[in-house]
Each structure stands twice: as structure tokens, then as C-alpha cells.
Design a protein around this motif. Structure first.
Motif, PDB file in Angstrom:
ATOM      1  N   LYS A  91       0.836  -1.211   0.000  1.00  0.00           N
ATOM      2  CA  LYS A  91       0.000   0.000   0.000  1.00  0.00           C
ATOM      3  C   LYS A  91       0.868   1.257   0.000  1.00  0.00           C
ATOM      4  O   LYS A  91       0.579   2.226  -0.705  1.00  0.00           O
ATOM      5  CB  LYS A  91      -0.932   0.019   1.212  1.00  0.00           C
ATOM      6  N   LEU A  92       1.931   1.237   0.792  1.00  0.00           N
ATOM      7  CA  LEU A  92       2.826   2.387   0.862  1.00  0.00           C
ATOM      8  C   LEU A  92       3.526   2.602  -0.480  1.00  0.00           C
ATOM      9  O   LEU A  92       3.639   3.741  -0.961  1.00  0.00           O
ATOM     10  CB  LEU A  92       3.837   2.179   1.983  1.00  0.00           C
ATOM     11  N   TYR A  93       3.957   1.531  -1.102  1.00  0.00           N
ATOM     12  CA  TYR A  93       4.568   1.602  -2.436  1.00  0.00           C
ATOM     13  C   TYR A  93       3.605   2.262  -3.424  1.00  0.00           C
ATOM     14  O   TYR A  93       3.991   3.145  -4.191  1.00  0.00           O
ATOM     15  CB  TYR A  93       4.958   0.202  -2.901  1.00  0.00           C
ATOM     16  N   GLN A  94       2.332   1.846  -3.418  1.00  0.00           N
ATOM     17  CA  GLN A  94       1.344   2.420  -4.341  1.00  0.00           C
ATOM     18  C   GLN A  94       1.162   3.917  -4.103  1.00  0.00           C
ATOM     19  O   GLN A  94       1.035   4.692  -5.048  1.00  0.00           O
ATOM     20  CB  GLN A  94      -0.003   1.696  -4.218  1.00  0.00           C
ATOM     21  N   VAL A  95       1.147   4.329  -2.836  1.00  0.00           N
ATOM     22  CA  VAL A  95       1.009   5.753  -2.521  1.00  0.00           C
ATOM     23  C   VAL A  95       2.192   6.535  -3.090  1.00  0.00           C
ATOM     24  O   VAL A  95       2.012   7.560  -3.754  1.00  0.00           O
ATOM     25  CB  VAL A  95       0.881   5.977  -0.995  1.00  0.00           C
ATOM     26  N   PHE A  96       3.398   6.052  -2.856  1.00  0.00           N
ATOM     27  CA  PHE A  96       4.579   6.735  -3.386  1.00  0.00           C
ATOM     28  C   PHE A  96       4.575   6.738  -4.911  1.00  0.00           C
ATOM     29  O   PHE A  96       4.923   7.729  -5.536  1.00  0.00           O
ATOM     30  CB  PHE A  96       5.868   6.069  -2.896  1.00  0.00           C
ATOM     31  N   ARG A  97       4.179   5.639  -5.476  1.00  0.00           N
ATOM     32  CA  ARG A  97       4.163   5.501  -6.942  1.00  0.00           C
ATOM     33  C   ARG A  97       3.229   6.512  -7.597  1.00  0.00           C
ATOM     34  O   ARG A  97       3.488   7.014  -8.683  1.00  0.00           O
ATOM     35  CB  ARG A  97       3.730   4.081  -7.290  1.00  0.00           C
ATOM     36  N   GLU A  98       2.125   6.835  -6.917  1.00  0.00           N
ATOM     37  CA  GLU A  98       1.121   7.737  -7.484  1.00  0.00           C
ATOM     38  C   GLU A  98       1.367   9.213  -7.168  1.00  0.00           C
ATOM     39  O   GLU A  98       0.630  10.075  -7.627  1.00  0.00           O
ATOM     40  CB  GLU A  98      -0.266   7.311  -6.997  1.00  0.00           C
ATOM     41  N   LEU A  99       2.412   9.503  -6.384  1.00  0.00           N
ATOM     42  CA  LEU A  99       2.711  10.905  -6.076  1.00  0.00           C
ATOM     43  C   LEU A  99       3.224  11.629  -7.312  1.00  0.00           C
ATOM     44  O   LEU A  99       4.000  11.082  -8.094  1.00  0.00           O
ATOM     45  CB  LEU A  99       3.780  10.998  -4.990  1.00  0.00           C
ATOM     46  N   THR A 100       2.790  12.857  -7.455  1.00  0.00           N
ATOM     47  CA  THR A 100       3.286  13.719  -8.525  1.00  0.00           C
ATOM     48  C   THR A 100       3.584  15.095  -7.929  1.00  0.00           C
ATOM     49  O   THR A 100       3.113  15.417  -6.833  1.00  0.00           O
ATOM     50  CB  THR A 100       2.236  13.895  -9.643  1.00  0.00           C
ATOM     51  N   ALA A 101       4.323  15.876  -8.665  1.00  0.00           N
ATOM     52  CA  ALA A 101       4.610  17.244  -8.214  1.00  0.00           C
ATOM     53  C   ALA A 101       3.300  18.020  -8.050  1.00  0.00           C
ATOM     54  O   ALA A 101       3.152  18.805  -7.108  1.00  0.00           O
ATOM     55  CB  ALA A 101       5.534  17.942  -9.203  1.00  0.00           C
ATOM     56  N   GLU A 102       2.343  17.785  -8.925  1.00  0.00           N
ATOM     57  CA  GLU A 102       1.051  18.479  -8.834  1.00  0.00           C
ATOM     58  C   GLU A 102       0.287  18.071  -7.573  1.00  0.00           C
ATOM     59  O   GLU A 102      -0.300  18.921  -6.894  1.00  0.00           O
ATOM     60  CB  GLU A 102       0.207  18.202 -10.083  1.00  0.00           C
ATOM     61  N   LYS A 103       0.279  16.790  -7.244  1.00  0.00           N
ATOM     62  CA  LYS A 103      -0.402  16.346  -6.014  1.00  0.00           C
ATOM     63  C   LYS A 103       0.248  16.962  -4.781  1.00  0.00           C
ATOM     64  O   LYS A 103      -0.435  17.373  -3.847  1.00  0.00           O
ATOM     65  CB  LYS A 103      -0.392  14.818  -5.909  1.00  0.00           C
ATOM     66  N   LEU A 104       1.566  17.016  -4.775  1.00  0.00           N
ATOM     67  CA  LEU A 104       2.275  17.629  -3.651  1.00  0.00           C
ATOM     68  C   LEU A 104       1.936  19.116  -3.550  1.00  0.00           C
ATOM     69  O   LEU A 104       1.727  19.637  -2.450  1.00  0.00           O
ATOM     70  CB  LEU A 104       3.785  17.433  -3.786  1.00  0.00           C
ATOM     71  N   ARG A 105       1.870  19.798  -4.682  1.00  0.00           N
ATOM     72  CA  ARG A 105       1.516  21.216  -4.693  1.00  0.00           C
ATOM     73  C   ARG A 105       0.107  21.422  -4.150  1.00  0.00           C
ATOM     74  O   ARG A 105      -0.143  22.321  -3.338  1.00  0.00           O
ATOM     75  CB  ARG A 105       1.624  21.793  -6.107  1.00  0.00           C
ATOM     76  N   GLN A 106      -0.831  20.569  -4.562  1.00  0.00           N
ATOM     77  CA  GLN A 106      -2.207  20.673  -4.079  1.00  0.00           C
ATOM     78  C   GLN A 106      -2.292  20.429  -2.568  1.00  0.00           C
ATOM     79  O   GLN A 106      -3.012  21.137  -1.864  1.00  0.00           O
ATOM     80  CB  GLN A 106      -3.112  19.689  -4.822  1.00  0.00           C
ATOM     81  N   MET A 107      -1.563  19.440  -2.072  1.00  0.00           N
ATOM     82  CA  MET A 107      -1.563  19.185  -0.630  1.00  0.00           C
ATOM     83  C   MET A 107      -0.975  20.372   0.127  1.00  0.00           C
ATOM     84  O   MET A 107      -1.489  20.767   1.177  1.00  0.00           O
ATOM     85  CB  MET A 107      -0.802  17.892  -0.307  1.00  0.00           C
ATOM     86  N   ASN A 108       0.087  20.964  -0.419  1.00  0.00           N
ATOM     87  CA  ASN A 108       0.683  22.132   0.210  1.00  0.00           C
ATOM     88  C   ASN A 108      -0.325  23.280   0.281  1.00  0.00           C
ATOM     89  O   ASN A 108      -0.434  23.964   1.302  1.00  0.00           O
ATOM     90  CB  ASN A 108       1.938  22.571  -0.548  1.00  0.00           C
ATOM     91  N   GLU A 109      -1.089  23.490  -0.783  1.00  0.00           N
ATOM     92  CA  GLU A 109      -2.115  24.547  -0.785  1.00  0.00           C
ATOM     93  C   GLU A 109      -3.156  24.304   0.296  1.00  0.00           C
ATOM     94  O   GLU A 109      -3.583  25.233   0.984  1.00  0.00           O
ATOM     95  CB  GLU A 109      -2.792  24.639  -2.150  1.00  0.00           C
ATOM     96  N   VAL A 110      -3.586  23.062   0.460  1.00  0.00           N
ATOM     97  CA  VAL A 110      -4.562  22.732   1.497  1.00  0.00           C
ATOM     98  C   VAL A 110      -3.982  23.031   2.875  1.00  0.00           C
ATOM     99  O   VAL A 110      -4.669  23.592   3.739  1.00  0.00           O
ATOM    100  CB  VAL A 110      -5.007  21.257   1.399  1.00  0.00           C
ATOM    101  N   ILE A 111      -2.734  22.661   3.084  1.00  0.00           N
ATOM    102  CA  ILE A 111      -2.093  22.925   4.374  1.00  0.00           C
ATOM    103  C   ILE A 111      -2.098  24.420   4.663  1.00  0.00           C
ATOM    104  O   ILE A 111      -2.511  24.859   5.737  1.00  0.00           O
ATOM    105  CB  ILE A 111      -0.649  22.377   4.409  1.00  0.00           C
TER     106      ILE A 111
END
Length: 158
Positions: free
Chosen positions: A103-123
Motif C-alpha cells: 500500500k505504501l509503495y502504491q502511494v509513493f508511486r502515485e505521487l506527482t509534483a502536482e499532487k504535492l503542490r495541491q496538498m501544500n495549498e490545502v495545508i
């Protein structure tokens, strides 16, 4: 579990690194080791951090590592056993229930720069970063508040 997930990810794509502040027995090519850090270095460390992973398999008390990451706008990946999941705003990170290395591998595999940017905006927009005093007050109210009104023999004890 984290190493197993990252070993599998490394087989696919070799475009990441895991920074650790200790020296593991075996150091895979994706791990970059550093000396233990001091509290004064947190800002610099988190400026260079894309995501914090806290994939504990044990039930954890709250701790402050996740809160520290969030206070610097860093998204988090945490397991459902990490106490900090209770304060994580939807979209500020990823909570992996019943965590496994797959499960952890799948989460890392699906991460993108855009997803990280969106999470940062939410924070930045929605995540409440509590001080230690605020957190202590919340714990007292939510966990021990019953003492003051519900159990007269214990009233006033602390």
C-alpha cells in the motif's frame, strides 16, 4: 516496511531520495544520510523536504514530527495508527489505513509534483497548526474533561 516499499519503487524509477538523520546498517542508493539534527535546523530541513513519511505499524501517541512538517507546509504520508491523523485536514496529506509495504509503495508511486503542490495549498489554506499549549488544552478538554464534571470524587485532581 518503508524500505521494502522504496526498494520496489527504486526498481521502477530512480528519481527520488530518502533523507534520514541516522546511518542505517545497509544504505540503498536512494538513501541520503545526515547527522542527527537540532531543533534550530528544522526550517532548513523542511525547506528541502517534499513529503514527510510516518508509516508506523504500531499505535502511536500524537508526537510532533507530523505537526512540525505541516507547520512548514510539508505534506505527510502517515499510517492510520499515527495519532496525528486526528488533526490532519482532508487533502493535507495521505492516511494509509491497515498499512502494508505494498500500500505504501502504491502511494509513493502515485505521487506527482502536482499532487504535492495541491496538498501544500490545502495545508496553507486550511490546516490549523496548534501550539503545544493549544494541543495540551485540547487533550485536557477532550480526554480528561469528564473528570471536572462527571466524577465528583476526582474533581480538582490533576
Amino acid at each position: 516496511m518503508l524500505k521494502a516499499a522504496l526498494d520496489k519503487l527504486w526498481e521502477e524509477k530512480q528519481d527520488f531520495c530518502l533523507d534520514v538523520h541516522f546511518t542505517p546498517a545497509k544504505v540503498p542508493p536512494y538513501i541520503r544520510t545526515h547527522a542527527p539534527y537540532t531543533y534550530d535546523e528544522l526550517e532548513r530541513i523542511f525547506q528541502d523536504t517534499d513529503i514527510l513519511a510516518a508509516p508506523s505499524i504500531w499505535n502511536e501517541t500524537f508526537g510532533y514530527t507530523v505537526l512540525e512538517a505541516l507547520s512548514y507546509g510539508v505534506p505527510v504520508i502517515i499510517s492510520g495508527t499515527v495519532g496525528a491523523k486526528d488533526i490532519l485536514v482532508q487533502g493535507a496529506g495521505i492516511v494509509v489505513e491497515d498499512i502494508t509495504s505494498e500500500k505504501l509503495y502504491q502511494v509513493f508511486r502515485e505521487l506527482t509534483a502536482e499532487k504535492l503542490r495541491q496538498m501544500n495549498e490545502v495545508i496553507v489554506e486550511k490546516q490549523n497548526i496548534m501550539t503545544m499549549e493549544e494541543m495540551a488544552g485540547l487533550i485536557i478538554d477532550k480526554c480528561y474533561g469528564w473528570i471536572q464534571g462527571g466524577c465528583p470524587s476526582l474533581a480538582g485532581r490533576r
